[in-house]
Design a protein around this motif. Sequence first.
Motif, short mmCIF file in Angstrom:
data_model
loop_
_atom_site.label_atom_id
_atom_site.label_comp_id
_atom_site.label_asym_id
_atom_site.label_seq_id
_atom_site.Cartn_x
_atom_site.Cartn_y
_atom_site.Cartn_z
N ALA A 1 9.37 5.33 30.87
CA ALA A 1 9.67 6.76 30.74
C ALA A 1 8.59 7.45 29.91
CB ALA A 1 11.04 6.96 30.11
N HIS A 2 8.13 6.78 28.85
CA HIS A 2 7.07 7.35 28.03
C HIS A 2 5.74 7.39 28.78
CE1 HIS A 2 9.84 7.15 24.68
NE2 HIS A 2 9.01 7.94 24.04
N GLN A 3 5.45 6.36 29.55
CA GLN A 3 4.22 6.37 30.34
C GLN A 3 4.25 7.51 31.35
OE1 GLN A 3 4.03 2.39 31.94
NE2 GLN A 3 2.87 1.63 30.20
N ASN A 4 5.39 7.71 32.00
CA ASN A 4 5.51 8.80 32.97
C ASN A 4 5.33 10.15 32.30
OD1 ASN A 4 6.05 6.83 34.87
ND2 ASN A 4 8.19 7.34 35.11
N ALA A 5 5.94 10.33 31.13
CA ALA A 5 5.83 11.60 30.41
C ALA A 5 4.39 11.83 29.93
CB ALA A 5 6.79 11.63 29.23
N LEU A 6 3.74 10.78 29.47
CA LEU A 6 2.37 10.89 28.97
C LEU A 6 1.40 11.29 30.07
CD1 LEU A 6 0.40 10.43 26.57
CD2 LEU A 6 0.16 8.08 27.37
N THR A 7 1.56 10.71 31.23
CA THR A 7 0.66 11.00 32.35
C THR A 7 1.10 12.20 33.16
OG1 THR A 7 1.84 9.45 33.80
CG2 THR A 7 -0.04 8.58 32.55
N LYS A 8 2.24 12.79 32.79
CA LYS A 8 2.81 13.93 33.53
C LYS A 8 2.91 13.58 35.01
CE LYS A 8 1.22 17.15 30.14
NZ LYS A 8 0.06 17.77 29.63
N HIS A 9 3.35 12.38 35.25
CA HIS A 9 3.47 11.82 36.59
C HIS A 9 4.92 11.87 37.03
CE1 HIS A 9 3.15 8.57 39.68
NE2 HIS A 9 2.00 9.17 39.87
N ASP A 10 5.17 11.43 38.22
CA ASP A 10 6.53 11.37 38.75
C ASP A 10 7.44 10.67 37.73
OD1 ASP A 10 8.74 11.31 40.44
OD2 ASP A 10 8.10 9.45 41.38
N GLU A 11 8.46 11.34 37.27
CA GLU A 11 9.34 10.77 36.24
C GLU A 11 10.50 10.04 36.90
OE1 GLU A 11 9.91 12.85 32.65
OE2 GLU A 11 8.12 14.06 32.94
N PHE A 12 10.16 8.92 37.54
CA PHE A 12 11.14 8.17 38.31
C PHE A 12 12.17 7.45 37.45
CE2 PHE A 12 7.22 5.61 38.15
CZ PHE A 12 7.67 4.41 37.60
N VAL A 13 11.87 7.20 36.19
CA VAL A 13 12.87 6.59 35.30
C VAL A 13 13.99 7.58 35.04
CG1 VAL A 13 13.30 5.65 33.00
CG2 VAL A 13 11.25 4.98 34.24
N VAL A 14 13.63 8.82 34.78
CA VAL A 14 14.63 9.87 34.57
C VAL A 14 15.53 9.98 35.79
CG1 VAL A 14 14.95 12.35 34.21
CG2 VAL A 14 13.13 11.15 32.99
N GLU A 15 14.92 10.01 36.96
CA GLU A 15 15.68 10.13 38.20
C GLU A 15 16.58 8.91 38.42
OE1 GLU A 15 12.72 10.80 41.22
OE2 GLU A 15 12.01 12.61 40.22
N ALA A 16 16.07 7.72 38.10
CA ALA A 16 16.86 6.50 38.30
C ALA A 16 18.08 6.47 37.38
CB ALA A 16 15.99 5.27 38.06
N ILE A 17 17.89 6.87 36.13
CA ILE A 17 19.00 6.89 35.17
C ILE A 17 20.04 7.93 35.57
CG2 ILE A 17 19.61 7.44 32.77
CD1 ILE A 17 16.98 5.97 32.00
#
Length: 144
Positions: free
Chosen positions: A47-63
């Motif tokens: 989740a932090h990697q996704n937020a840092l790279t401003k990439h697809d936040e698939f962890v947020v969506e999965a949770i």
Amino acid sequence: MAAIANTLSVFEAQAYAKMVAPFRVREVGSKAWMRQHNIVEQLNIQAHQNALTKHDEFVVEAILEAEKVPTLIHHLLATEAWREKVFPHLKDCVKSSASIKVYVALYHEATVCNLLEVLMYHENICEGGGDAMCELADYCYRKL
């Protein structure tokens, strides 16, 4: 900035989110609990990697899709209860060989809190927390 490789794939994040399950305070430190900790830690890192790279936040969506926000709040509160009620009785008698498990148990609270911090930037997550959001607000108030 160099590209950061994903810790988890989208499919792994979805599977891990589905595996997040509540536990009892007396289970803290058990093998099943350690598996839960590892799952939450991997989701937190990704989740932090996704937020840092401003990439697809698939962890947020999965949770959100797995409806695990209340379960993560349960993790936070159960670990807090363990730290306040059980740990004081253990800290004097913990052998050095078991100190890692105690550390991980204490670290779990910070890990879950950190994951929830990243998740709370999304309105859908706040809505998906339901009644557990009041418990999270109480937890935050106790920490002030």
